[in-house]
Structures are given as C-alpha cells and as structure tokens.
Design an enzyme around this catalytic site. Structure first.
Site, mmCIF file in Angstrom:
data_model
loop_
_atom_site.group_PDB
_atom_site.id
_atom_site.type_symbol
_atom_site.label_atom_id
_atom_site.label_comp_id
_atom_site.label_asym_id
_atom_site.label_seq_id
_atom_site.Cartn_x
_atom_site.Cartn_y
_atom_site.Cartn_z
ATOM 1 N N ARG A 24 -7.595 2.488 -3.396
ATOM 2 C CA ARG A 24 -8.568 2.403 -2.314
ATOM 3 C C ARG A 24 -9.200 3.765 -2.046
ATOM 4 N NH1 ARG A 24 -8.053 0.407 4.037
ATOM 5 N NH2 ARG A 24 -9.753 -1.073 3.737
ATOM 6 N N TYR A 47 -5.973 10.827 3.668
ATOM 7 C CA TYR A 47 -4.562 11.078 3.347
ATOM 8 C C TYR A 47 -4.462 11.872 2.032
ATOM 9 C CZ TYR A 47 -3.966 8.151 7.379
ATOM 10 O OH TYR A 47 -4.045 7.659 8.652
ATOM 11 N N GLN A 91 0.848 -1.194 0.000
ATOM 12 C CA GLN A 91 0.000 0.000 0.000
ATOM 13 C C GLN A 91 0.881 1.240 0.000
ATOM 14 O OE1 GLN A 91 -2.525 1.507 3.245
ATOM 15 N NE2 GLN A 91 -4.236 1.560 1.807
ATOM 16 N N GLY A 93 -10.132 -6.387 7.951
ATOM 17 C CA GLY A 93 -9.085 -5.707 8.701
ATOM 18 C C GLY A 93 -8.879 -6.347 10.064
HETATM 19 C C1 LIG Z 1 -4.872 -1.120 13.408
HETATM 20 C C2 LIG Z 1 -5.441 -0.597 12.129
HETATM 21 C C3 LIG Z 1 -4.601 0.011 11.206
HETATM 22 C C4 LIG Z 1 -5.087 0.465 9.967
HETATM 23 N N1 LIG Z 1 -4.219 0.992 9.049
HETATM 24 C C5 LIG Z 1 -4.654 1.239 7.787
HETATM 25 C C6 LIG Z 1 -3.706 1.572 6.755
HETATM 26 O O1 LIG Z 1 -2.482 1.622 6.955
HETATM 27 N N2 LIG Z 1 -4.218 1.820 5.521
HETATM 28 C C7 LIG Z 1 -5.560 1.768 5.249
HETATM 29 O O2 LIG Z 1 -5.964 2.007 4.109
HETATM 30 N N3 LIG Z 1 -6.461 1.436 6.209
HETATM 31 C C8 LIG Z 1 -6.033 1.152 7.449
HETATM 32 N N4 LIG Z 1 -6.930 0.725 8.400
HETATM 33 C C9 LIG Z 1 -8.333 0.500 8.031
HETATM 34 C C10 LIG Z 1 -8.576 -0.977 7.663
HETATM 35 O O3 LIG Z 1 -7.892 -1.312 6.460
HETATM 36 C C11 LIG Z 1 -10.072 -1.261 7.453
HETATM 37 O O4 LIG Z 1 -10.575 -0.361 6.488
HETATM 38 C C12 LIG Z 1 -10.890 -1.111 8.739
HETATM 39 O O5 LIG Z 1 -10.283 -1.803 9.818
HETATM 40 C C13 LIG Z 1 -12.316 -1.614 8.540
HETATM 41 O O6 LIG Z 1 -12.311 -2.991 8.164
HETATM 42 P P1 LIG Z 1 -12.673 -4.147 9.240
HETATM 43 O O7 LIG Z 1 -14.031 -3.793 9.791
HETATM 44 O O8 LIG Z 1 -12.689 -5.424 8.479
HETATM 45 O O9 LIG Z 1 -11.631 -4.083 10.312
HETATM 46 C C14 LIG Z 1 -6.467 0.326 9.667
HETATM 47 C C15 LIG Z 1 -7.316 -0.256 10.610
HETATM 48 C C16 LIG Z 1 -6.823 -0.730 11.822
HETATM 49 C C17 LIG Z 1 -7.755 -1.395 12.795
#
Ligand SMILES: Cc1cc2nc3c(=O)[nH]c(=O)nc-3n(C[C@H](O)[C@H](O)[C@H](O)COP(=O)(O)O)c2cc1C
Length: 365
Positions: free
Chosen positions: A228, A181, A100, A321
């Site tokens: 994304r 971002y 990413q 995630g």
């Molecule tokens: C600890 C953590 C770090 C994350 N870091 C990023 C990241 O670096 N880039 C990004 O696009 N989204 C990031 N996200 C968002 C996740 O990719 C995802 O969109 C979010 O957790 C919702 O999905 P989920 O309900 O399956 O967890 C992060 C989420 C969490 C919990």
C-alpha cells in the site's frame, strides 16, 4: 469501459474474491494483553467476512515497529495464536483476510520501544504531533537514524512476520508502505536525507521497500503479497519533491514480483483527512498504467464512484475504510443500493465493544 462493477468477482494474485469490495486496513486499538488479537477481534472481522477481502488493522512486526498503545503484533507466539483465532473465524464465515504488516519508524515513542530506546527512522527528523501511548499522549521525539548495517535486520523482521502470518492462517499480507510509516519514510525525500545506498536517488530511496518486498515474497510467493502507498498524502509531515518519479519507479520495479496487488490511497474528494494538499500531483492514473498487476484504489470512494472506477478500468477493486466500521454488511448494502449507517468517530480508537461489534446489518436493524 469494462462490464465489471464492485460486485464482479476478481482474482488478486493467488486469492479469488467473490466481489471487489475490500475492507481497508483500520487501526482500532483494542488488542488484549501482550498486544494479542482477541475473540472480539475475531468477531469484528467475521462480521465483515462478505467483503471480497478483509485487510487487517496495521499489525506491528516487532515491538520496535509499534507506535500506538493497544495495536496488535505478529511477532510473539501468543500473538500468532490470537491471529489464528481471527483467520479461523473469518474462514468459517466464508471470508478471506490479509494481515497488514507494519513498522511505524519515527511515529513512536520511547515508552513503546524495547529498552526505552528512541524510535528509529531513515533520518533524524522529528515529526510534529504526539504519540498515543499507554501513558497518554506524548510528544514525538527526534528519532535515531538507522545505521546502514541495521537495515537488513528490519527486512528480516518483515520476512519473519510474513512467516508468522502464514502460520496464523492468513490468505495474504499487505505491506504498509503508506501514511508516513517506516517504508514510506524511506521512499519520500521529505523524511529521508540519507547519503548511503538507502537515500538520495529515487532508486536508493525505494531500496528498503524493494528489499522488504523481495524478502516477503521469498517467504509467501508474490501472489500472496500486496503493498500500500499514499504517494501524495501529507499526513504525518510527509512530502516528496516528485511523487510521479518516486512512485512511478516503485510501481515499475514492483512488476518483477508478480504481486497480488498494489493498493493506492488517493482521495477523490479534497475535504478528506488523508487528502493530498491542494495542488498536489495526482499519480494514481500513472501507477495504474505502470503497474501490471491488480490495482486497488482507496480514499473517500462511494459505491457510485467505485462502480465507475471499475467500469472505466481505473482500478480492479476498491477499498472502503470508514464505511466498513459502521456497515458490516457493506457488500449487501451496495447490492441493494441501501443507505449506509454513519460511524461514530468517538469510538474509532480504543474502548470496548461499543462502536466495534454493535453495528447491525441491514436485516438486523
Ligand atoms: C480509524 C481508522 C484507522 C486507520 N488505520 C489504518 C491502518 O492501520 N493502516 C492503514 O494503512 N490505513 C489506516 N487508515 C486509513 C484507511 O485505511 C483509509 O485509507 C482511509 O480511511 C480512507 O478511506 P475511506 O475514505 O474509505 O475511509 C485508518 C483510517 C481510519 C478511519
């Protein structure tokens, strides 16, 4: 209805996936000295290599693009070498991995910036909140608005990072155009009040994103590039006056590039940290219909919901995630319809191997 589900194979651009379970990008803030991915990073991703595709944590394309302490970069030779160790471990374990590529724009702080300068952004609009820096939490500042002439340099930085990702052995890259971002800051009108060709109209606000996509697909080919978006996410003070118009245009323009995928965060559940605010316009359906390539959905999605979204053709694949933090064998748990382990939020960001490498598989537990 289709007869596919999360466990059906799928092709995303040039990359064949044995299933449609994707590990969502997640910052874990555990890079080594010089913001280098380490042997622990390699082990973490290799443990999860049964995913159809792993998408790495956000990885800054330059020092200017960094907004948090201990996030990995992909601009120095040491960083590229570190990532080579990660991709080799994932490939040896039978997996596929995309980097990413990340520029945080205004969501940074002088102490993380080259020469101690101000963070840069489309417009000088200060976000609320604090940056996680090596010196602790520090208030965000008003960023410096980029000069028109500087923008091509950042586009070139993305292209260079894509070259580095190829050299490091990645199967693909995902451009981080979500969550407030830099790319997202340009796209949405709550953070972009420019009056040059990078601001104002929907086409102008999407220009930076499309310039980056053009430059990166020139390097890798469209079939190894995804992007994304989080069209209605309010995270990081983001807003747009008309997400359907803004992102509908983006999705339509992206059709020119034959991308590997479009990845959209639009949480199904409304109590999620990245949920759209109540009453927000939901646009995932529109983007699915507009974009002609593979479509990934993310946001609070369960196995049942994921199977349903794929069966009803609302998405080609689903990104998970938080479930991936605590379930390295998420695909196997889905296959067996086994219970999922819960992730410990206290160890999401930073720290050691605890909460990182020590979540067992079903069989080991
Ligand atoms: C600890 C953590 C770090 C994350 N870091 C990023 C990241 O670096 N880039 C990004 O696009 N989204 C990031 N996200 C968002 C996740 O990719 C995802 O969109 C979010 O957790 C919702 O999905 P989920 O309900 O399956 O967890 C992060 C989420 C969490 C919990």
């Amino acid at each position: 209805m289709t007869d596919q589900n999360l466990l059906s194979p799928v092709r995303l651009g040039d990359v064949d996936l044995p299933n449609r379970v994707i590990m969502a990008p997640m910052t874990r803030s555990r890079a080594g000295k010089g913001d280098v991915a380490t042997a622990a990073t390699a082990q973490y991703y290799a443990q999860r290599a049964t995913a159809g595709l792993l998408i790495t944590e956000g990885t800054q394309i330059t020092q200017q693009g960094q907004g948090y302490a201990f996030t990995p970069g992909i601009y120095s030779p040491e960083q590229v070498a570190g990532w080579r160790g990660v991709t080799a471990a994932v490939h040896a374990a039978g997996g596929r991995i995309a980097a990413q590529l990340w520029h945080v724009g205004r969501l940074s702080h002088r102490v993380l910036q080259p020469g101690g300068g101000l963070p840069v952004a489309p417009s000088a609009i200060k976000p609320d909140g604090q940056a996680f820096t090596p010196q602790g939490m520090l208030d965000y500042e008003t960023p410096r608005a980029l000069e028109t002439e500087e923008i091509a340099g950042i586009v070139a930085d993305f292209a260079k990072a894509a070259e580095n990702a190829k050299a490091a052995g990645f199967d693909a890259v995902e451009l981080h155009g979500a969550n407030g971002y830099l790319i997202d800051q340009f796209i949405r009108d709550g953070s972009n009040t420019r009056t040059d060709r990078y601001g104002g109209s929907v086409a102008n606000r999407n220009r930076f994103m499309l310039d980056v996509v053009a430059a990166v697909t020139d390097v890798l080919g469209g079939g190894r590039v995804g992007i994304r978006f989080s069209p209605n996410g309010a995270y990081h003070n983001m807003s747009d006056s008309d997400p359907a118009a803004t992102f509908g245009y983006a999705a339509e323009q992206l059709n020119r590039f034959n991308l590997a995928f479009l990845h959209v965060i639009e949480p199904l559940v409304d109590n999620h940290s990245m949920s759209p605010p109540p009453g927000a316009q939901r646009v995932a359906g529109l983007l699915r219909r507009t974009f002609k390539g593979p479509f990934i959905l993310n946001g609070g999605i369960t196995r049942e919901a994921g199977d349903h979204l794929i069966a009803t053709d609302a998405a080609d694949a689903i990104a998970f995630g938080v479930p991936y933090i605590a379930n390295p064998d998420l695909v196997e748990r889905f296959r067996r319809n086994a219970p999922l382990a819960q992730a410990d939020r206290a160890t999401f960001y930073g720290g050691d191997e605890r909460g990182y490498l020590d979540y067992p598989t079903l069989d080991a537990a």
